[in-house]
Design an enzyme around this catalytic site. Structure first.
Site, PDB file in Angstrom:
ATOM      1  N   ASP A  84       0.892  -1.870   0.486  1.00 10.15           N
ATOM      2  CA  ASP A  84      -0.081   0.046   0.000  1.00 10.15           C
ATOM      3  C   ASP A  84       0.492   1.013  -0.155  1.00 10.15           C
ATOM      4  OD1 ASP A  84      -2.296   1.722   0.382  1.00 10.15           O
ATOM      5  OD2 ASP A  84      -2.142   1.313   2.381  1.00 10.15           O
ATOM      6  N   GLY A 181      -7.308   8.505   7.605  1.00 14.42           N
ATOM      7  CA  GLY A 181      -7.165   8.281   9.023  1.00 14.42           C
ATOM      8  C   GLY A 181      -8.291   8.961   9.782  1.00 14.42           C
ATOM      9  N   THR A 233      -7.960   2.414   9.336  1.00 14.18           N
ATOM     10  CA  THR A 233      -7.989   2.990  10.754  1.00 14.18           C
ATOM     11  C   THR A 233      -8.764   2.404  11.679  1.00 14.18           C
ATOM     12  OG1 THR A 233      -7.510   5.656  10.042  1.00 14.18           O
ATOM     13  CG2 THR A 233      -8.867   5.505  11.900  1.00 14.18           C
TER      14      THR A 233
HETATM   15  P1  13P Z   1      -8.155   4.338   6.474  1.00 15.76           P
HETATM   16  O1  13P Z   1      -7.803   4.998   7.350  1.00 15.76           O
HETATM   17  O2  13P Z   1      -8.681   6.076   6.728  1.00 15.76           O
HETATM   18  O3  13P Z   1      -9.492   3.776   6.569  1.00 15.76           O
HETATM   19  O4  13P Z   1      -7.658   4.968   4.963  1.00 15.76           O
HETATM   20  C1  13P Z   1      -6.766   3.383   4.559  1.00 15.76           C
HETATM   21  C2  13P Z   1      -6.356   3.811   3.646  1.00 15.76           C
HETATM   22  O5  13P Z   1      -7.367   4.261   2.716  1.00 15.76           O
HETATM   23  C3  13P Z   1      -5.248   3.043   3.161  1.00 15.76           C
HETATM   24  O6  13P Z   1      -4.230   3.360   2.106  1.00 15.76           O
END
Ligand code: 13P
Length: 284
Positions: A84, A181, A233
Site C-alpha cells: 500500500d 485517518g 484506521t
Molecule cells: P483509512 O485509515 O482512513 O481507513 O484509510 C486506509 C487507506 O486508504 C489505506 O491506503
C-alpha cells in the site's frame, strides 16, 4: 492456495456488484483476524502493508505470516498481498521480489508526467511476473503512514484515460473527497467526479480513506464503479481498544496471548462487518 493479483478479483467484483475489502495489517494477529473474516464470509480479500509496517516487520515476515496463516486456515477464497502506498520504485521492486502479488506505487505528489514515468517503470517489471499495479492520480489527503497531506487535490477526470493508458496501471486510486485517518466532520464525496472518472476508464477504481465513511456512501461509490475499498484506521482502533481494555481490566495477567487474542477477535469482527457491508448479500 497461492496468492493472486488483484486484477481478476476486482473485475469479478465489478461484474457481480460488490466491493473487495483491502485491509491494512500490522502484525500476525491482524493478519489472522483478516484471514479469519475472509474464511468466515467466503469473500476474496486484499491484505496490504504500508512502507512503515514493512519497516517495522519486513517484507519476508509479512509474506511468510500471510502464507502460513492461509495454509493453517485452509482458506479457499482468493487472497492478494499488496504493497500500500509504495513510496519508491525500489520498494515496489523489493515487494515484487519478496513475492507480494500486487503493489501500489504512489506518485501522487509528482507532476503528471513524472507520475506516469514512475508508474510505468513499476508496471513494466510487475507485469512480467504477473503482479498487479495500483497507481494514484490526484492526491488523497489526511494522515497515511508517515505522510501527512493537508490539501487533497481531487482527481482530474480529463487526464484519467491518458494516465491509465500511458502508465499501464491495473487499478487507480482516486481523490474524490475521502481522507486517510480520522474525519473531523462528515466526509463529503464528489460522486459526479467519480462517475466521470468511471466513464473515462474501465480499470479498477480504488477508494482510500474509507474508515469513518458512512456505509450508504461507500455503497454508492461501489454502484458508481469502485471495486477496491481500503480500511486501515478502523482495524487499528478495534485492535488497540480491545488490547487496552484487556490490559486495564486484567492487570494480573502477563501472558501476552491472553490480551492480544481479544484484539485479534476485535479485528476479525470489524473485518467481517466491512466485508458483509461491501457485498450487500451478493455472492462472491
Ligand atoms: P483509512 O485509515 O482512513 O481507513 O484509510 C486506509 C487507506 O486508504 C489505506 O491506503
Amino acid at each position: 492456495m497461492p496468492l493472486v493479483n488483484i486484477i481478476d478479483m476486482l473485475s469479478q467484483a465489478t461484474e457481480k456488484g460488490y466491493g473487495v475489502a483491502a485491509f491494512n495489517v500490522e502484525n500476525l494477529e491482524t493478519i489472522q483476524g483478516v484471514i479469519g473474516a475472509a474464511k468466515k464470509t467466503g469473500a476474496p480479500v486484499i491484505i496490504q502493508t504500508t512502507p512503515s509496517s514493512i519497516k517495522y516487520a519486513g517484507i519476508g515476515n509479512f509474506y511468510g505470516m500471510v502464507k502460513a496463516t492461509m495454509e493453517e486456515e485452509r482458506i479457499k477464497s482468493p487472497v492478494a498481498l499488496h504493497l500500500d502506498h509504495g513510496s519508491s520504485f525500489e520498494l515496489a521492486v523489493k515487494a515484487i521480489q519478496g513475492r507480494y502479488s500486487s503493489v501500489m506505487i504512489d506518485g501522487s505528489q509528482l507532476s503528471l508526467i513524472d507520475n506516469i514515468d514512475l508508474t510505468s517503470r513499476v508496471t513494466s517489471i510487475a507485469h512480467l511476473l504477473g503482479v498487479s499495479v495500483e497507481a494514484e492520480l490526484g492526491s488523497i489527503g489526511g494522515k497515511e503512514d508517515e505522510l501527512e497531506i493537508d490539501e487533497s487535490g481531487m482527481t482530474d477526470p480529463s487526464v484519467v484515460a491518458r494516465f491509465v493508458n500511458e502508465s499501464g496501471c491495473d487499478a487507480l486510486a482516486v481523490a474524490i473527497g475521502t481522507m486517510h485517518g480520522f474525519y473531523k466532520g462528515e466526509p463529503k464525496l464528489d460522486f459526479n467526479r467519480l462517475s466521470q472518472i468511471r466513464n473515462n476508464t474501465d480499470k479498477a477504481i480504488v477508494l482510500h480513506g474509507t474508515s469513518g465513511v458512512p456505509d450508504d456512501i461507500v455503497q454508492k461509490c461501489i454502484e458508481l464503479g469502485v471495486s477496491k475499498v481500503n480500511y486501515a484506521t478502523d482495524l487499528r482502533v478495534a485492535f488497540t481498544k480491545a488490547l487496552r481494555d484487556s490490559v486495564i481490566n486484567s492487570p494480573e495477567k502477563y501472558d501476552p496471548k491472553v490480551h492480544i487474542k481479544l484484539a485479534r477477535e476485535a479485528v476479525s469482527q470489524v473485518a467481517t462487518d466491512r466485508i458483509l457491508m461491501l457485498s450487500r448479500g451478493r455472492s462472491f
